[in-house]
Design a protein around this motif. Structure first.
Motif, PDB file in Angstrom:
ATOM      1  N   THR A   1       0.430   6.662  -2.391  1.00 38.02           N
ATOM      2  CA  THR A   1       0.647   6.757  -0.945  1.00 38.02           C
ATOM      3  C   THR A   1       1.630   5.638  -0.566  1.00 38.02           C
ATOM      4  OG1 THR A   1      -1.110   5.204  -0.371  1.00 38.02           O
ATOM      5  CG2 THR A   1      -1.742   7.544  -0.623  1.00 38.02           C
TER       6      THR A   1
ATOM      7  N   ASP B   1       1.213   3.238   1.491  1.00 36.27           N
ATOM      8  CA  ASP B   1       0.473   1.978   1.532  1.00 36.27           C
ATOM      9  C   ASP B   1       0.208   1.447   0.116  1.00 36.27           C
ATOM     10  OD1 ASP B   1      -0.990  -0.103   2.921  1.00 36.27           O
ATOM     11  OD2 ASP B   1      -2.825   0.861   2.167  1.00 36.27           O
ATOM     12  N   GLU B   2      -0.233   2.341  -0.774  1.00 35.09           N
ATOM     13  CA  GLU B   2      -0.473   1.938  -2.160  1.00 35.09           C
ATOM     14  C   GLU B   2       0.820   1.456  -2.804  1.00 35.09           C
ATOM     15  OE1 GLU B   2      -4.133   4.886  -3.540  1.00 35.09           O
ATOM     16  OE2 GLU B   2      -2.055   5.600  -3.700  1.00 35.09           O
TER      17      GLU B   2
ATOM     18  N   ALA C   1       3.489   0.171  -1.419  1.00 36.13           N
ATOM     19  CA  ALA C   1       3.910  -1.118  -0.863  1.00 36.13           C
ATOM     20  C   ALA C   1       3.146  -2.289  -1.492  1.00 36.13           C
ATOM     21  CB  ALA C   1       3.727  -1.131   0.649  1.00 36.13           C
ATOM     22  N   LYS C   2       1.894  -2.071  -1.850  1.00 36.67           N
ATOM     23  CA  LYS C   2       1.081  -3.119  -2.463  1.00 36.67           C
ATOM     24  C   LYS C   2       1.252  -3.145  -3.985  1.00 36.67           C
ATOM     25  CE  LYS C   2      -2.471  -2.846   1.113  1.00 36.67           C
ATOM     26  NZ  LYS C   2      -3.841  -2.403   1.412  1.00 36.67           N
TER      27      LYS C   2
END
Length: 150
Positions: A47, A49-50, A52-53
């Protein structure tokens, strides 16, 4: 894991062979890295968000791992070239250093996985391991195919 080690060695020797052409090597390395990012992102179905981290952690791990391997391999190659001149004691010291480097790589990987557990579900971490292996296989196959065509 076998393919991963083989890819690491292949990339190391490729870097040594192209050391005289640093711009060309960086370009190829960046190309491979871009392909790997795309492949892993696709296989893990990250995703936003995933992603980006994940990528900063993954890139830091890859850089540390490559630095460790590069530094250690240079030292080992220098010593292997004169391995017939090594005493038994010197050979034992070298083997102990190699085991220590392997342990250091293992600890780095354990820390990496521990950090990943805070970012990704375990299923995706397993998929990452599989995707890295599959990417390595594909990269090696392309290298072999290219070499055969020459």
């Amino acid at each position: 894991m076998k393919n991963y080690k083989l890819l690491s060695l292949l990339l190391f020797f490729f870097s040594v062979a192209t050391f005289g052409q640093p711009g060309k090597f960086r370009e190829k390395r960046d190309q491979v890295r871009s392909l790997k990012v795309a492949y892993i992102t696709s296989e893990l179905q990250l995703t936003p968000d995933e992603s980006a981290k994940f990528w900063p952690v993954y890139n830091e791990f890859e850089d540390k791992q490559m630095e460790l391997k590069r530094d250690r391999m240079k030292s080992y190659i220098d010593r292997f070239e004169s391995s017939e001149k090594l005493s038994e004691k010197e050979a034992t010291v070298l083997l102990n250093q190699m085991e220590s480097a392997d342990d250091e790589l293992h600890q780095l990987r354990k820390k990496f996985i521990s950090t990943l557990k805070t970012i990704l579900p375990s299923v995706k971490i397993l998929k990452l391991k599989k995707a890295e292996g599959e990417f390595s296989k594909k990269l090696l196959q392309q290298y072999r195919d290219k070499k055969i065509r020459r």
